[in-house]
Motif scaffolding. Structure first.
Motif, mmCIF file in Angstrom:
data_model
loop_
_atom_site.group_PDB
_atom_site.id
_atom_site.type_symbol
_atom_site.label_atom_id
_atom_site.label_comp_id
_atom_site.label_asym_id
_atom_site.label_seq_id
_atom_site.Cartn_x
_atom_site.Cartn_y
_atom_site.Cartn_z
ATOM 1 N N LYS C 46 0.824 -1.207 0.000
ATOM 2 C CA LYS C 46 0.000 0.000 0.000
ATOM 3 C C LYS C 46 0.860 1.259 0.000
ATOM 4 O O LYS C 46 0.425 2.301 -0.492
ATOM 5 C CB LYS C 46 -0.952 -0.017 1.186
ATOM 6 C CG LYS C 46 -2.100 -1.000 0.929
ATOM 7 C CD LYS C 46 -2.981 -1.189 2.122
ATOM 8 C CE LYS C 46 -3.829 -2.445 1.925
ATOM 9 N NZ LYS C 46 -4.410 -2.905 3.171
ATOM 10 N N ILE C 51 -1.278 4.386 -1.390
ATOM 11 C CA ILE C 51 -2.467 4.417 -0.551
ATOM 12 C C ILE C 51 -2.113 4.886 0.855
ATOM 13 O O ILE C 51 -2.850 5.661 1.457
ATOM 14 C CB ILE C 51 -3.134 3.031 -0.539
ATOM 15 C CG1 ILE C 51 -3.685 2.740 -1.939
ATOM 16 C CG2 ILE C 51 -4.253 2.968 0.485
ATOM 17 C CD1 ILE C 51 -4.042 1.322 -2.173
ATOM 18 N N HIS C 83 -4.722 -5.874 -5.455
ATOM 19 C CA HIS C 83 -4.642 -5.893 -3.998
ATOM 20 C C HIS C 83 -5.215 -7.177 -3.415
ATOM 21 O O HIS C 83 -5.958 -7.905 -4.067
ATOM 22 C CB HIS C 83 -5.375 -4.680 -3.433
ATOM 23 C CG HIS C 83 -4.652 -3.408 -3.700
ATOM 24 N ND1 HIS C 83 -3.615 -2.983 -2.928
ATOM 25 C CD2 HIS C 83 -4.806 -2.485 -4.684
ATOM 26 C CE1 HIS C 83 -3.161 -1.839 -3.411
ATOM 27 N NE2 HIS C 83 -3.871 -1.509 -4.484
ATOM 28 N N GLU C 85 -7.344 -7.327 -0.966
ATOM 29 C CA GLU C 85 -8.782 -7.146 -0.803
ATOM 30 C C GLU C 85 -9.436 -7.052 -2.177
ATOM 31 O O GLU C 85 -8.834 -6.550 -3.117
ATOM 32 C CB GLU C 85 -9.075 -5.868 -0.028
ATOM 33 C CG GLU C 85 -8.585 -5.864 1.402
ATOM 34 C CD GLU C 85 -7.107 -5.522 1.499
ATOM 35 O OE1 GLU C 85 -6.544 -5.022 0.510
ATOM 36 O OE2 GLU C 85 -6.520 -5.784 2.566
ATOM 37 N N THR C 86 -10.669 -7.510 -2.256
ATOM 38 C CA THR C 86 -11.407 -7.369 -3.509
ATOM 39 C C THR C 86 -11.702 -5.886 -3.726
ATOM 40 O O THR C 86 -12.270 -5.234 -2.856
ATOM 41 C CB THR C 86 -12.741 -8.122 -3.437
ATOM 42 O OG1 THR C 86 -12.499 -9.370 -2.830
ATOM 43 C CG2 THR C 86 -13.331 -8.312 -4.804
ATOM 44 N N VAL C 87 -11.272 -5.369 -4.865
ATOM 45 C CA VAL C 87 -11.543 -3.972 -5.181
ATOM 46 C C VAL C 87 -12.523 -3.975 -6.338
ATOM 47 O O VAL C 87 -12.148 -4.133 -7.493
ATOM 48 C CB VAL C 87 -10.244 -3.238 -5.560
ATOM 49 C CG1 VAL C 87 -10.552 -1.808 -5.951
ATOM 50 C CG2 VAL C 87 -9.283 -3.284 -4.399
ATOM 51 N N MET C 88 -13.804 -3.885 -5.996
ATOM 52 C CA MET C 88 -14.810 -4.107 -7.033
ATOM 53 C C MET C 88 -16.030 -3.250 -6.741
ATOM 54 O O MET C 88 -16.448 -3.139 -5.589
ATOM 55 C CB MET C 88 -15.199 -5.593 -7.012
ATOM 56 C CG MET C 88 -16.132 -6.049 -8.083
ATOM 57 S SD MET C 88 -15.446 -5.940 -9.739
ATOM 58 C CE MET C 88 -13.830 -6.650 -9.535
ATOM 59 N N PHE C 89 -16.551 -2.627 -7.778
ATOM 60 C CA PHE C 89 -17.775 -1.841 -7.634
ATOM 61 C C PHE C 89 -18.910 -2.625 -8.279
ATOM 62 O O PHE C 89 -19.056 -2.635 -9.501
ATOM 63 C CB PHE C 89 -17.602 -0.467 -8.276
ATOM 64 C CG PHE C 89 -16.403 0.256 -7.752
ATOM 65 C CD1 PHE C 89 -16.449 0.865 -6.509
ATOM 66 C CD2 PHE C 89 -15.217 0.278 -8.456
ATOM 67 C CE1 PHE C 89 -15.338 1.509 -5.994
ATOM 68 C CE2 PHE C 89 -14.097 0.908 -7.954
ATOM 69 C CZ PHE C 89 -14.159 1.521 -6.713
ATOM 70 N N ASP C 90 -19.696 -3.294 -7.453
ATOM 71 C CA ASP C 90 -20.686 -4.230 -7.965
ATOM 72 C C ASP C 90 -21.722 -3.587 -8.870
ATOM 73 O O ASP C 90 -22.254 -4.231 -9.762
ATOM 74 C CB ASP C 90 -21.393 -4.922 -6.797
ATOM 75 C CG ASP C 90 -20.551 -6.058 -6.252
ATOM 76 O OD1 ASP C 90 -19.568 -6.417 -6.927
ATOM 77 O OD2 ASP C 90 -20.875 -6.576 -5.168
ATOM 78 N N ASP C 91 -22.039 -2.320 -8.628
ATOM 79 C CA ASP C 91 -23.119 -1.713 -9.401
ATOM 80 C C ASP C 91 -22.624 -1.007 -10.661
ATOM 81 O O ASP C 91 -23.412 -0.433 -11.391
ATOM 82 C CB ASP C 91 -23.914 -0.741 -8.528
ATOM 83 C CG ASP C 91 -24.701 -1.480 -7.463
ATOM 84 O OD1 ASP C 91 -25.427 -2.412 -7.850
ATOM 85 O OD2 ASP C 91 -24.561 -1.160 -6.275
ATOM 86 N N LEU C 92 -21.324 -1.022 -10.891
ATOM 87 C CA LEU C 92 -20.816 -0.401 -12.114
ATOM 88 C C LEU C 92 -20.523 -1.488 -13.150
ATOM 89 O O LEU C 92 -20.429 -2.671 -12.831
ATOM 90 C CB LEU C 92 -19.545 0.402 -11.804
ATOM 91 C CG LEU C 92 -19.713 1.528 -10.783
ATOM 92 C CD1 LEU C 92 -18.412 2.289 -10.617
ATOM 93 C CD2 LEU C 92 -20.827 2.469 -11.174
ATOM 94 N N GLU C 96 -16.351 0.165 -16.732
ATOM 95 C CA GLU C 96 -16.043 1.252 -15.804
ATOM 96 C C GLU C 96 -15.202 0.754 -14.634
ATOM 97 O O GLU C 96 -14.347 1.466 -14.121
ATOM 98 C CB GLU C 96 -17.327 1.907 -15.303
ATOM 99 C CG GLU C 96 -17.006 3.235 -14.638
ATOM 100 C CD GLU C 96 -18.215 4.035 -14.260
ATOM 101 O OE1 GLU C 96 -19.349 3.605 -14.569
ATOM 102 O OE2 GLU C 96 -18.025 5.085 -13.632
ATOM 103 N N ALA C 100 -12.044 2.587 -13.416
ATOM 104 C CA ALA C 100 -12.416 3.400 -12.260
ATOM 105 C C ALA C 100 -11.201 4.096 -11.680
ATOM 106 O O ALA C 100 -10.143 3.491 -11.535
ATOM 107 C CB ALA C 100 -13.089 2.534 -11.202
ATOM 108 N N GLY C 101 -11.353 5.368 -11.352
ATOM 109 C CA GLY C 101 -10.252 6.100 -10.743
ATOM 110 C C GLY C 101 -9.412 6.830 -11.762
ATOM 111 O O GLY C 101 -8.794 7.826 -11.461
#
Ligand SMILES: Nc1ncnc2c1ncn2[C@@H]1O[C@H](COP(=O)(O)OP(=O)(O)OP(=O)(O)O)[C@@H](O)[C@H]1O
Ligand SMILES: Nc1ncnc2c1ncn2[C@@H]1O[C@H](COP(=O)(O)OP(=O)(O)OP(=O)(O)O)[C@@H](O)[C@H]1O
Ligand SMILES: [Mg+2]
Ligand SMILES: [Mg+2]
Lengths: 309, 323, 502, 332
Positions: C46, C51, C83, C85-92, C96, C100-101
């Motif tokens: 990180k 981060i 990473h 951790e799961t880095v995921m935007f379920d609704d996108l 995208e 993202a970012g």
């Protein structure tokens, strides 16, 4: 001796009408000398808020309370409790049902009713037409009494040309009253007049008439304050409106409350209460008394009074 | 999308039904009135949606509206020659500051939004009282231009409607075409993941509350001009209606989901009900009941079918799956 | 050397996560970063990705001193990461999510500064093509399978032509085939001269893919070198600071009467026709790829998921489960796979965690009885050798392995007849892992029936008496210890084949 | 200990309440003492048993509802509809009174109405798993909407004297039945939350509802019961409020929900769930009540009071956060 403390408990703070009452109250206090006026009221016009304030006033052991109530019944128990602790309670403007020594009506309810109907007829002319009433909250005592009186008047032959089509409630909120007025225009395209026996409602209704370009078509009348109504009288949205002088009302209420602390008066029918420059009140069998006839304002005199209230 | 269509259909059906009972309802004049009446609700609901997208809530909007309206009215009273634009800008600016205070608490002190805005709601309402000394400022105290501005017309539509259209356009473009707008969806959908893709949560949250305040401030100035009065209790309880518009429009209180169209439809729905009841001569007392029932219906329709079921089993035959 | 760091420090309040982070990455080489849980690996990652900002230390990029104030700056410098951790935007959408970012913007024209959706789709498509992944760009990510999600994360990391790629435990949720694909990709990137940092707890992977290694312990650098010059034992010794014994202490225990009998267990969408029997003293393994539906079956056995058909019999009596309460009363215990969200209530004390399911039994149902509770908690915490000052300690103050011990202790305290362990060693370092395995052997020795759900082949093969393999919600094979243990290589291939349906 | 394993990201959850709990109540108590002392100095009327007894009447109904509300917030739910439940209960009490039902019947109707309304909230929020803030904003409109549709411009005032006397009833001199009931309820709630298995479970649910469910607790049912309990207590409060003012209007108790939630939050209950004590809530109730009464005695407008409460609440939540930030790193 200690100063006599008289509380004026109004429906809500910030209302121009009651601010004017307060002026009158201060005038009476000065005139009588040795009287301290406590002016108070809740921010929102609720009975619960007034009960809390009553409790605080009782705790302070004030000598007298003059109240304009948001609910005729809810304040009865607390008023009785005040009486038990030796506080003289009277109500003015909007009364409480019992537990007070006197209800001071700003005027005579039937006179107020008649006046408003008369003003409506004058505004729309002889041929008459549809009229609607825009009131404050549905529970306001004085409003409901006046509305009942107006209905009585409308039933009389001289007002037969006026047809009451609806009664709506603006809750004494500017935006709600405004929307209710708008709704009236739409539901009743032939509407000729709105009678708003409330200082908030009449301003909102007049503004709605002006905004909708209905000046000359729909006339607003009712009870309002010259200072708030002067623009609308000049624009023609309102031809005339009435009000008793709130300064006088505050003066009278305070003066009367002080009279009760002196111990002779008990609130029985027929008793006479001297109220300084306003003369003498006579208590009727309902424990009420009327102050004066409502005063009519039109474009000839509104500017003169707008400076005062 | 399907949901928006459903809501649009409901609105249309309801409009026809009301028009059938009271034909005046289906006139341009009424449309104009509904648009004008709904303009403030729409603007406020759009701003609220931004906040809700980030998993927050702003309960203080009505109080900010009252404060900024009062500030604009008092300024107008003190300087009757002040141009309207200046008074509106004043509302916007003061609102932005109030909103930024909320934002600072939420974004930098990490206090839950509901706590912050519940507290600031009392605080700002009280500040309005202190600012005005409890007085009402009524229309004749305000400059005539200010008073007339919200309902004056430009190309046939009231200024209020133009403001709302501008807000819709900005919200749409902002949410679709700006990095900030997309960050709201990303942050609201998964705050910790947003951190990993370089979205600064502090900035996003702070801005969103500041925007909410600024919009409330602008609306405050317009509200006061429109209704010709400024007082402490102005727009009391408006926050619940605004949130209701969002909820009805399908904005998820859990964050990350919500569209401009949905939000707009939600506002129109409430605006229409508010306008239709007086026209249909239905007692205004029904209004609350109806909006309550509709909110409940909306949450049930929008119910997220949780991620409880993963649907691991593949359908036995392909045709079965296609059905 | 493209990236080198030295003396990195980072603390979170009282926790010194990183005391001396040291590392250097070379273009075209894969460096493995290894260390126990909490050694500070992810913290280091990180910092490299902007981060976190380090409290101290130096970071050099191409020999020049630099620092990253934000993830964007790190990205701009050519560092990309997948990473832990799961880095995921379920609704996108998939597209995208990949961008993202760093949404691409129009560079000129009246739309200057606005998001260029066309370019975004093109970018996403290009990187998916490079990965050979066939994903619909406009699909909602929430609707993807876990493996597909992983592809999206990979695509996000590869979206830019990075010079440094960091992978923090990328294989934890992947199947064998997907891991093979991943290796191929890593080799391809390596050939292109990308410097890769690879973090994993699995030694076979490290020896398969890495060129160099860096070992960390307690937030500090321990050693570095070439993989070719070391072996597992040496690495483990460096990691834990001592030598390790046998990893799977399987003991043979007499197998008794059937305890739990399951017949035709079904669910409308998650699993179908699951039948098996576990006996006293037996460890029954459940193997399958992540997402095979094993947890769902276990949660149904525990009354968490309602079933649509089938029968459950415990010690001869048939069970109607209306919730975990019924299962606990009947003598079933379930140690869930996600310790932090499902297993323990982190902000509560060890005692409160252990006694939670059996408060009624300890107290009589009404008033709390702190003394009695403390006694129970202490007994089980002792038995599992939880390392903590006392049982008032909050569970979030414990290390991962100790947290897992508390969770297991909590379930043992209910005096179960069957205990289900769902991925009991997931994300746990070698030392703690061995203790959990040892303990499992103790349990069966006492006559308990144990169900072990695991996605790690060595673990199930090392511990289980029998293995049931599941695939897409259906059991697809049952193997006895004789079948898979005689020739481990052959057995592993057999199980893997069953799990992937190949 | 060398290895600590915490959540991988800084906890975004809000745990100040938990850490500060003990100190928080102490702070409230100190503030309460200060307010009492200030009031007695500033107003000669404050320390008067009659007055203090009257003062309790101003907040007792709200305070009662704050108790179950605290439990709801501890399990991460909220009920914004409580004041509307009161209106609905008061409506049905009123209609029954008009139909000639006696005092015990009226009390029962108030309680049952509250219970039914709470069950509806619970069924939607806990049963269907809908967000409670939205559900109860909906029922807030619905319940009060029903009240205004039924009442219209009418007010119900025909209450039997035996019923309105409930408000004035004193169990011992200066202590009204209502206030005594509040104290008893507070004691019961404190015992349940801090001394029983149920309380431990509520905290567990609030801290981690998933793990609680995995530990065999029936989370949905617990929440349902709490919503029902909140409704029931709101019904009880409606009985006393109606008796006290002897009148039912559609806007009865309007806006109380926010005051009640403010009491709970000021009492140190964390909106993120899992933290807070009944002692804190009771202290907050008295603090707010006494401060409000004191300002009433000085004839300070009520809104000034709510401004101060808003400010106090903001300071209250900000100070622990600021303190945590300013604390030098490396020391716990
Ligand atoms: N945001 C944080 N706040 C507090 N402590 C943290 C935070 N992040 C990490 N830590 C602590 O720092 C230490 C190092 O954590 P880190 O995640 O870097 O370990 P790791 O080597 O990646 O372990 P694993 O193999 O389990 O992934 C641990 O003790 C952890 O609990
Ligand atoms: N489509 C998905 N999206 C996100 N996460 C997923 C998805 N499918 C599975 N997972 C996660 O992967 C893990 C395992 O999934 P699941 O429980 O379905 O499979 P399993 O074979 O029963 O599990 P395990 O092998 O981990 O015991 C769970 O933590 C689950 O949340
Ligand atoms: Mg890690
Ligand atoms: Mg699983």
């Amino acid at each position: 001796a200690d100063k006599l403390r008289v509380a004026m408990l109004v429906k809500s703070l910030g209302n121009g009408f009651f601010e004017a009452c307060k002026e009158g109250g201060l005038e009476a206090a000065n005139e009588l000398g040795n009287v301290e006026l406590i002016y108070t009221g809740p921010t929102a016009a609720t009975a619960e808020g007034q009960i809390e304030l009553m409790n605080a006033l009782i705790a302070q052991k004030v000598d007298a309370i003059a109240i304009s109530a948001n609910d005729p019944n809810a304040l009865v128990p607390v008023a009785k409790r005040a009486a038990e602790r030796g506080i003289k309670v009277i109500s003015f403007d909007s009364g409480i049902a019992s537990g007070r020594l006197l209800q001071l009506n700003p005027s005579n309810a039937s006179l107020i009713g008649q006046k408003q109907v008369q003003m409506a007829l004058d505004a729309v002319g002889k041929e008459g037409g549809e009229v609607a009433i825009l009131s404050a909250t549905a529970q306001a005592t004085n409003q409901n009494i006046w509305i009942a009186e107006m209905k009585k008047e409308l039933a009389k032959p001289e007002f037969s040309s006026l047809k009451l089509v609806s009664t709506v409630y603006g809750d004494d909120q500017a935006d709600k009253s405004y929307r209710e007025a708008q709704g009236l225009f739409k539901s009743f395209p032939n509407l000729k007049a709105i009678i708003a026996p409330t200082s908030v409602g009449i301003v909102a209704a007049a503004k709605a008439v002006a905004d909708q370009g209905l000046i000359g078509k729909v006339f607003v009348t009712g009870l309002g304050l010259p200072s708030e109504m002067k623009g609308h009288v000049q624009s023609g949205a309102t031809k005339s409106f009435a009000i008793w002088n709130p300064v006088d009302l505050g003066y009278t209420a305070t003066y009367a409350a002080v009279q009760f602390t002196k111990g002779q008066l008990t609130g029985k029918a027929g008793e006479k209460v001297p109220v300084g420059r306003m003369g003498t009140l006579t208590i009727d069998e309902k424990g009420e008394a009327a102050m004066a006839e409502p005063f009519t304002f039109d474009k000839d005199n509104v500017l003169k009074y707008a400076k005062y209230f | 999308m399907r949901r928006d269509l459903l809501l649009a259909a409901v609105i249309l059906g309801l409009a026809l039904l009301i028009g059938w009972r009271a034909p005046v309802f289906l006139t341009l004049g009424t449309l104009d009135d509904i648009a004008t009446d709904t303009a403030l609700l729409t603007m406020m609901a759009l701003a609220q949606m931004l906040v809700i997208l980030t998993r927050g809530i702003d309960l203080s909007v009505a109080a900010m509206l009252a404060f900024c309206g009062m500030a604009a009215a008092l300024t107008g009273q003190a300087f009757p020659d002040a141009p309207v634009g200046l008074l509106l800008a004043l509302g916007l600016g003061v609102g932005g500051i109030l909103g930024a205070i909320n934002g600072a608490f939420v974004a930098f002190l990490k206090v839950p939004p509901i706590v912050v805005t519940l507290a600031s709601m009392s605080l700002y309402r009280g500040a309005t009282f202190l600012l005005s000394g409890g007085r009402w400022v009524s229309s004749h105290d305000m400059p005539a231009a200010f008073r007339g501005f919200p309902t004056d017309r430009l190309l046939g539509m009231t200024h209020l409607v133009w403001f709302a259209l501008l807000a819709i356009l900005l919200a749409y473009a902002g949410l679709r075409y700006s990095r900030f707008g997309r960050s709201l969806y990303a942050y609201g959908g998964n705050p910790s993941a947003a951190l990993y893709v370089g979205i600064a949560p502090g900035r996003v949250l702070f801005s969103v509350y500041a925007i909410s305040g600024a919009v409330a401030g602008l609306c405050g100035a317009l509200w006061v001009g429109r209704y010709g009065i400024a007082f402490t209790d102005a727009a009391q309880g408006f926050e619940l209606q605004i949130i209701a518009a969002c909820v009805i429009g399908g904005v998820s209180i859990a964050g990350g989901i919500g569209t401009v169209t949905g939000c707009l439809l939600g506002a129109i729905f409430l605006g229409m009900i508010g306008n239709a009841l007086p026209i249909m001569a239905i007692s205004p007392f029904w209004q609350m009941l109806i909006s309550g029932a509709v909110i409940l219906a909306a949450v049930m329709i929008n119910r997220q079918k949780g991620r409880a079921t993963k649907i691991i089993l593949r359908p036995k035959t392909a045709t079965e799956g296609a059905r | 050397m493209v990236l080198a760091v030295e003396g990195l420090k980072k603390s979170f309040g009282a926790v010194a996560a990183l005391r001396d982070g040291r590392l250097s990455l070379t273009p075209g080489r894969v460096t493995a970063l290894i260390g126990e849980n909490g050694a500070g690996k992810s913290t280091l990652v990180k910092i490299l990705t902007g981060i976190y900002r380090p409290d101290a230390g130096s970071l050099r990029l191409d020999g020049a001193e630099c620092s990253f104030a934000s993830p964007q700056e790190s990205q701009a410098a050519g560092i990309a990461a997948i990473h832990q951790e799961t880095v995921m935007f379920d609704d996108l959408t998939v597209a995208e999510n990949i961008c993202a970012g760093h949404w691409p913007l129009h560079a000129r024209g009246w739309r200057k500064g606005m998001i260029d959706w066309k370019a975004l789709l093109a970018q996403a498509q290009a990187v998916l093509d490079r990965l050979g992944a066939d994903l619909p760009l406009q699909a909602r990510c929430g609707d993807l399978s876990i493996a597909q999600k992983h592809l999206v994360e990979m695509a996000r990391a590869l979206c830019h032509d990075s010079r440094v790629l960091i992978m923090d435990e990328p294989t934890a949720a992947l199947s064998h085939r997907e891991i093979e694909d991943l290796y191929r990709l890593v080799r391809q990137l390596k050939a292109q001269g990308v410097a890769i940092l690879f973090i994993s707890h699995k030694f076979e992977e490290i020896f398969e893919i890495a060129d160099d290694y860096v070992v960390m312990r307690d937030g500090a650098f321990v050693a570095a070198g070439a993989i070719a010059e070391t072996d597992t034992n040496a690495l483990v010794a460096m990691m834990v600071g001592r030598a390790m014994g046998a990893i799977f202490p399987k003991r043979s225990v007499p197998i008794g009467a059937p305890v739990l009998e399951v017949a035709g267990l079904s669910h409308p969408t998650e699993f179908d026709d699951v039948s098996f029997t576990v006996r006293a003293g037996e460890i029954l393994g459940f193997y399958g790829l992540v997402g095979a539906g094993r947890s769902e079956v276990m949660q149904a056995l525990f009354g968490l998921t309602p079933i649509s058909g089938g029968a459950i019999r415990l010690a001869g009596t048939s069970l109607q489960l209306n919730g975990p309460k019924d299962a606990i009363a009947a003598g079933i215990a379930y140690v869930p796979e996600d310790r932090q969200s499902q297993g323990a209530i982190l902000p509560m004390s060890i005692r409160d965690n252990i006694t939670l399911p059996l408060l009624n039994r300890i107290t009589g149902g009404w008033l709390l009885a702190p003394k009695k509770e403390g006694a129970v908690a202490e007994a089980f915490a002792r038995r599992l050798a939880v390392k903590a000052p006392d049982w008032h300690t909050r569970v979030d103050a414990l290390s991962g392995g100790n947290q897992q011990k508390v969770v297991i202790g909590k379930w043992l305290a209910t005096a179960p007849k069957v205990i289900i362990l769902d991925e009991p060693t997931k994300g746990i370092d070698v030392g703690s892992k061995a203790k959990v395995h040892d303990f499992m052997s103790d349990l069966v020795a006492e006559g308990l029936a144990v169900i072990l759900v695991s996605s790690e082949l060595p673990e199930v093969m090392g511990m289980a008496d029998r293995i049931i393999v599941m695939q897409q919600g259906r059991p697809c094979g049952s193997f006895t210890r004789d079948e898979f243990a005689r020739d481990p290589a052959h057995g592993a291939a057999m199980l893997a084949r069953a799990a992937t349906g190949a | 200990m060398t290895s600590l394993k915490l959540a991988p990201l800084p906890p975004s959850s809000f745990t100040w309440g938990l850490r500060l709990m003990r100190r928080w109540e102490l702070l409230l108590a100190v503030l309460l003492v200060l307010v009492m002392a200030g009031n007695s100095l500033l107003s000669p009327y404050f320390l008067d048993p009659y007055n203090l007894a009257d003062a309790t009447a101003n907040f007792t109904e709200k305070a009662m509802i704050a108790l179950p509300m605290a439990l709801l917030i501890i399990v991460r739910e909220i009920d914004i509809s409580v004041a509307s439940i009161m209106a609905l209960a008061s409506l049905l009490i009123g209609l029954a009174a008009e139909a000639g039902v006696g005092t015990p019947g009226l009390v029962a109707i108030g309680l049952l109405t509250g219970l039914a309304a709470g069950l509806l909230n619970g069924a939607l929020a806990a049963g269907l798993g809908l967000p409670s803030i939205v559900v109860t904003i909906g029922t807030l409109s619905l319940f009060r909407g029903i009240t205004s549709v039924v009442l219209g411009d009418r007010a119900i005032t025909a209450y039997p004297e035996a019923f309105t006397d409930l408000a004035a009833l004193k169990v011992i001199p200066f202590v009204s039945l209502e206030f005594a009931l509040f104290l008893a309820l507070a004691a019961v709630f404190a015992l349940v939350l801090h001394g029983t298995v149920i309380g431990r479970r509520l905290y567990a649910i609030g801290l981690n509802p998933i793990a609680a469910r995995f530990s065999g607790l029936n989370v949905a049912r617990t929440k349902l019961v709490l919503f029902a309990l909140t409704g029931l207590v709101a019904g009880l409060a409606a009985v006393f409020l109606t008796a006290r003012i002897g009148s039912t209007r559609p806007n009865i108790a309007s806006g109380w929900e926010l005051e009640i939630i403010t009491m709970v939050i000021l009492g140190g209950v964390s909106i993120a769930g899992g933290a807070g004590t009944i002692g804190g809530v009771v202290l907050a109730v008295f603090l707010l009540g006494m401060a409000g009464f004191g300002m009433g005695l000085l004839n300070v407008p009520g809104i000034v009071m709510s401004t101060l409460i808003g400010a106090l609440l903001l300071v209250a939540v900000a100070v622990p956060q600021l303190a945590a930030r300013l604390r030098p790193k490396g020391k716990a």
